[in-house]
Design a protein around this motif. Structure first.
Motif, short mmCIF file in Angstrom:
data_model
loop_
_atom_site.label_atom_id
_atom_site.label_comp_id
_atom_site.label_asym_id
_atom_site.label_seq_id
_atom_site.Cartn_x
_atom_site.Cartn_y
_atom_site.Cartn_z
N ILE A 113 0.86 -1.18 0.00
CA ILE A 113 0.00 0.00 0.00
C ILE A 113 0.89 1.24 0.00
O ILE A 113 1.68 1.46 0.92
CB ILE A 113 -0.93 0.01 1.23
N SER A 114 0.78 2.04 -1.06
CA SER A 114 1.63 3.22 -1.23
C SER A 114 0.87 4.48 -0.83
O SER A 114 -0.25 4.71 -1.28
CB SER A 114 2.10 3.32 -2.69
N ILE A 115 1.50 5.30 0.03
CA ILE A 115 0.94 6.58 0.47
C ILE A 115 1.89 7.67 0.01
O ILE A 115 3.02 7.77 0.52
CB ILE A 115 0.79 6.60 2.01
N THR A 116 1.48 8.46 -0.96
CA THR A 116 2.33 9.50 -1.54
C THR A 116 1.93 10.86 -0.98
O THR A 116 0.78 11.27 -1.13
CB THR A 116 2.22 9.50 -3.07
N LEU A 117 2.89 11.55 -0.37
CA LEU A 117 2.65 12.87 0.21
C LEU A 117 3.42 13.91 -0.58
O LEU A 117 4.63 13.78 -0.80
CB LEU A 117 3.07 12.90 1.69
N SER A 118 2.74 14.96 -0.99
CA SER A 118 3.36 16.02 -1.76
C SER A 118 4.35 16.79 -0.89
O SER A 118 4.17 16.94 0.32
CB SER A 118 2.29 16.97 -2.30
N ASP A 119 5.42 17.32 -1.52
CA ASP A 119 6.39 18.09 -0.75
C ASP A 119 5.79 19.39 -0.23
O ASP A 119 6.19 19.90 0.82
CB ASP A 119 7.62 18.39 -1.61
N ARG A 120 4.78 19.94 -0.91
CA ARG A 120 4.13 21.16 -0.42
C ARG A 120 3.40 20.91 0.89
O ARG A 120 3.25 21.82 1.70
CB ARG A 120 3.14 21.68 -1.47
N PHE A 121 2.96 19.68 1.08
CA PHE A 121 2.26 19.33 2.32
C PHE A 121 3.24 19.15 3.48
O PHE A 121 2.90 19.42 4.63
CB PHE A 121 1.46 18.05 2.10
N LEU A 122 4.45 18.70 3.18
CA LEU A 122 5.41 18.35 4.22
C LEU A 122 6.48 19.40 4.47
O LEU A 122 6.89 19.62 5.62
CB LEU A 122 6.09 17.02 3.87
N PHE A 123 6.99 20.04 3.40
CA PHE A 123 8.19 20.86 3.52
C PHE A 123 8.02 22.21 2.81
O PHE A 123 7.19 22.36 1.91
CB PHE A 123 9.41 20.14 2.91
N ASP A 124 8.87 23.16 3.22
CA ASP A 124 9.04 24.38 2.46
C ASP A 124 10.01 24.12 1.32
O ASP A 124 10.74 23.12 1.32
CB ASP A 124 9.58 25.50 3.37
N GLN A 125 10.07 25.02 0.35
CA GLN A 125 10.91 24.82 -0.84
C GLN A 125 12.38 24.70 -0.45
O GLN A 125 12.93 25.57 0.24
CB GLN A 125 10.72 25.97 -1.82
N GLY A 126 13.01 23.62 -0.90
CA GLY A 126 14.43 23.41 -0.64
C GLY A 126 14.76 23.05 0.78
O GLY A 126 15.95 23.03 1.14
N LYS A 127 13.76 22.75 1.61
CA LYS A 127 13.98 22.45 3.02
C LYS A 127 13.64 20.98 3.30
O LYS A 127 12.92 20.33 2.53
CB LYS A 127 13.14 23.36 3.91
N ALA A 128 14.14 20.48 4.44
CA ALA A 128 13.84 19.11 4.85
C ALA A 128 13.19 19.05 6.21
O ALA A 128 12.91 17.95 6.71
CB ALA A 128 15.12 18.27 4.85
N ALA A 129 12.95 20.22 6.83
CA ALA A 129 12.26 20.25 8.12
C ALA A 129 10.76 20.17 7.88
O ALA A 129 10.21 20.85 7.01
CB ALA A 129 12.61 21.53 8.88
N LEU A 130 10.06 19.33 8.64
CA LEU A 130 8.62 19.12 8.46
C LEU A 130 7.85 20.37 8.86
O LEU A 130 8.16 21.04 9.85
CB LEU A 130 8.15 17.94 9.31
N LYS A 131 6.81 20.68 8.09
CA LYS A 131 5.91 21.76 8.46
C LYS A 131 5.08 21.35 9.67
O LYS A 131 4.70 20.17 9.81
CB LYS A 131 4.97 22.08 7.29
N PRO A 132 4.75 22.28 10.54
CA PRO A 132 3.92 21.93 11.72
C PRO A 132 2.56 21.36 11.33
O PRO A 132 2.03 20.50 12.04
CB PRO A 132 3.79 23.27 12.45
#
Length: 292
Positions: free
Chosen positions: A171-190
């Protein structure tokens, strides 16, 4: 008295016949054999993970179906349309049953109406092994997991940020980078913490391996960012999601694996802005893989 003149030669002497022309055909044959074995070797390389999945599925299928040779229902579970019965032992067709008219298994026994009837019990089926039972249980859990995640996505209107799919590997769960991170960043959004916490609560009930993969588009990282290239960025993003599950949700680290693939496994065409957006993602896959 003059001597007879020597007879003139008849033109050029014919050239010697070349007896090595067979080497050309032999060399062609050897070359073709080499190509054939190279192709066979390339085809023989197996995807171990997919091979295990197919093997388990086949074992489960063939162990559930009783043999047609023994007048069972077969792998597909359909009734046997052909009657392979021995003739009755006596002229009236009654009395003691022969080898093919019942016997210990009770197959092809006659009902009071005189018509042959099949044993409705499951005595002819072999019991499932522990591994087959575990595989069946895991499949039920995966389907239930997919239904719960789809309901959560729909309830929270996250269809444009989260995609769920049932793939052969799991089962694959794909999360967009806009949902998780800011541009060019790897820290998770709150804002992503609520969804990741929900996923963690579902993963806690499972007994299987979970793979976390980071992906980017093919646009090189410019100056002013914290990462050298897309390889570092994709790996750090996958690691951020993994650390959320381990450090904050206290899930078992032995149930996880992670990797960063940069732009080497695109999900869409990098030539368009929409395609590049789809490629910037984190994929969480609950694998069809039984833990030892």
């Amino acid at each position: 008295m003059s001597r007879n003149p020597r007879p003139q030669r008849r033109g050029r002497r014919e050239g010697k016949e070349n007896h090595d022309r067979w080497l050309i055909t032999y060399a062609d044959l050897i070359t073709l054999l080499l190509i054939f074995f190279v192709v066979m070797y390339a085809m023989s390389r197996l995807d171990v993970e997919k091979y295990d999945i197919v093997t388990q599925s086949l074992q489960l299928t063939f162990s559930n179906g009783d043999s047609l040779i023994e007048k069972g229902t077969g792998v597909l579970g359909s009734e046997d349309r052909h009657a392979f019965k021995n003739p009755p032992t006596d002229s009236a067709g009654q009395g003691e049953q022969g080898p093919g008219q019942g016997g210990p298994n009770g197959q092809n026994a006659k009902s009071p109406s005189g018509q042959p009837e099949r044993d409705g019990g499951d005595s002819s089926q072999k019991p499932l092994t522990d591994r087959e039972l575990a595989f069946r249980k895991q499949e039920e859990e995966l389907q239930n997991l997919m239904g719960l995640i789809e309901a959560y996505v729909k309830e929270n209107q996250l269809e444009d940020q989260i995609r769920v799919a049932d793939l052969p590997k799991g089962i694959s769960i794909t999360l967009s980078d806009r949902f998780l991170f800011d541009q060019g960043k790897a820290a998770l959004k709150p804002d992503s913490a609520k969804t990741l916490t929900k996923l963690a609560s579902l993963f806690r009930r499972l007994d299987t391996m979970i793979s976390i993969e980071g992906h980017t588009d093919n646009v090189p990282i410019g100056r002013g960012f914290d990462f050298k290239d897309n390889w570092e960025l994709s790996g750090e993003r996958a690691l951020s999601v993994l650390r959320f599950f381990l450090d904050r949700e206290k899930l078992d680290p032995e149930d996880f694996q992670y990797a960063g693939y940069a732009d080497t496994r695109p999900a869409a065409d990098n030539a368009t802005a929409a395609g590049r957006q789809k490629n910037r993602r984190v994929e969480i896959t609950v694998l069809r893989q039984l833990q030892q």
